[in-house]
Motif scaffolding. Structure first.
Motif, short mmCIF file in Angstrom:
data_model
loop_
_atom_site.label_atom_id
_atom_site.label_comp_id
_atom_site.label_asym_id
_atom_site.label_seq_id
_atom_site.Cartn_x
_atom_site.Cartn_y
_atom_site.Cartn_z
N LEU A 56 -78.76 46.21 -28.54
CA LEU A 56 -79.33 47.49 -28.92
C LEU A 56 -78.23 48.40 -29.43
N VAL A 57 -78.42 48.98 -30.60
CA VAL A 57 -77.41 49.85 -31.21
C VAL A 57 -77.75 51.32 -30.98
N ALA A 58 -78.99 51.68 -31.26
CA ALA A 58 -79.38 53.09 -31.13
C ALA A 58 -80.89 53.18 -30.95
N THR A 59 -81.32 54.17 -30.20
CA THR A 59 -82.74 54.40 -30.02
C THR A 59 -83.05 55.89 -30.17
N ILE A 60 -84.30 56.15 -30.56
CA ILE A 60 -84.81 57.51 -30.57
C ILE A 60 -86.23 57.45 -30.01
N SER A 61 -86.47 58.26 -28.99
CA SER A 61 -87.77 58.22 -28.33
C SER A 61 -88.79 59.10 -29.04
N ARG A 62 -90.01 58.98 -28.61
CA ARG A 62 -91.09 59.80 -29.16
C ARG A 62 -90.77 61.29 -29.01
N GLU A 63 -90.09 61.62 -27.92
CA GLU A 63 -89.75 63.02 -27.67
C GLU A 63 -88.47 63.45 -28.37
N GLY A 64 -87.79 62.49 -29.00
CA GLY A 64 -86.58 62.83 -29.74
C GLY A 64 -85.29 62.56 -28.99
N SER A 65 -85.38 61.97 -27.82
CA SER A 65 -84.16 61.62 -27.08
C SER A 65 -83.47 60.46 -27.78
N ILE A 66 -82.15 60.56 -27.85
CA ILE A 66 -81.35 59.58 -28.61
C ILE A 66 -80.30 58.96 -27.71
N SER A 67 -80.06 57.69 -27.91
CA SER A 67 -78.97 57.02 -27.19
C SER A 67 -78.32 56.00 -28.10
#
Length: 116
Positions: free
Chosen positions: A47-58
């Protein structure tokens, strides 16, 4: 849900590329999380990057400060801006949608090659 990734290519170390994932079949607000994964030859997909429905990023530690994930809800796209690229970033990059935790969808990969 269908995912169409684009934007891969060949770039020299230190250069930049922008990947884009076009989402069809579901609104982004109805997708739990979107992400970018990559798989280098002989290695596991990570996993490189994620963005959630609420906009949280990792981000995975190795790309922090260099990669930026973003989304355009109206255009239904999720982009990955990659800067200061390194040869170790070379991989096939995949767009991923986690619709409701248990339902997962993958796009076809796009090759990113970083030459030294």
């Amino acid at each position: 849900v269908q995912l169409q990734a684009s934007g891969g290519g060949l770039v020299q170390a230190g250069g930049s590329l922008r990947l884009s994932c076009a989402v069809s079949g579901r609104a982004l607000r109805n997708i739990y999380a979107m992400g970018w994964f990559r798989q280098a030859p002989g290695k596991q997909r990570e996993l490189v990057a994620t963005i959630s429905r609420e906009g949280s990023i990792s981000y995975v530690d190795s790309v922090k400060g260099r990669f930026t994930i973003s989304r355009d809800v109206a255009k239904k796209t999720v982009d990955l801006q990659m800067s200061s690229l390194k040869p170790e970033d070379t991989a096939v990059y995949y767009c991923h949608a986690n619709v409701n935790i248990v339902q997962n969808y993958w796009g076809r990969g796009t090759q990113v090659t970083v030459s030294s």
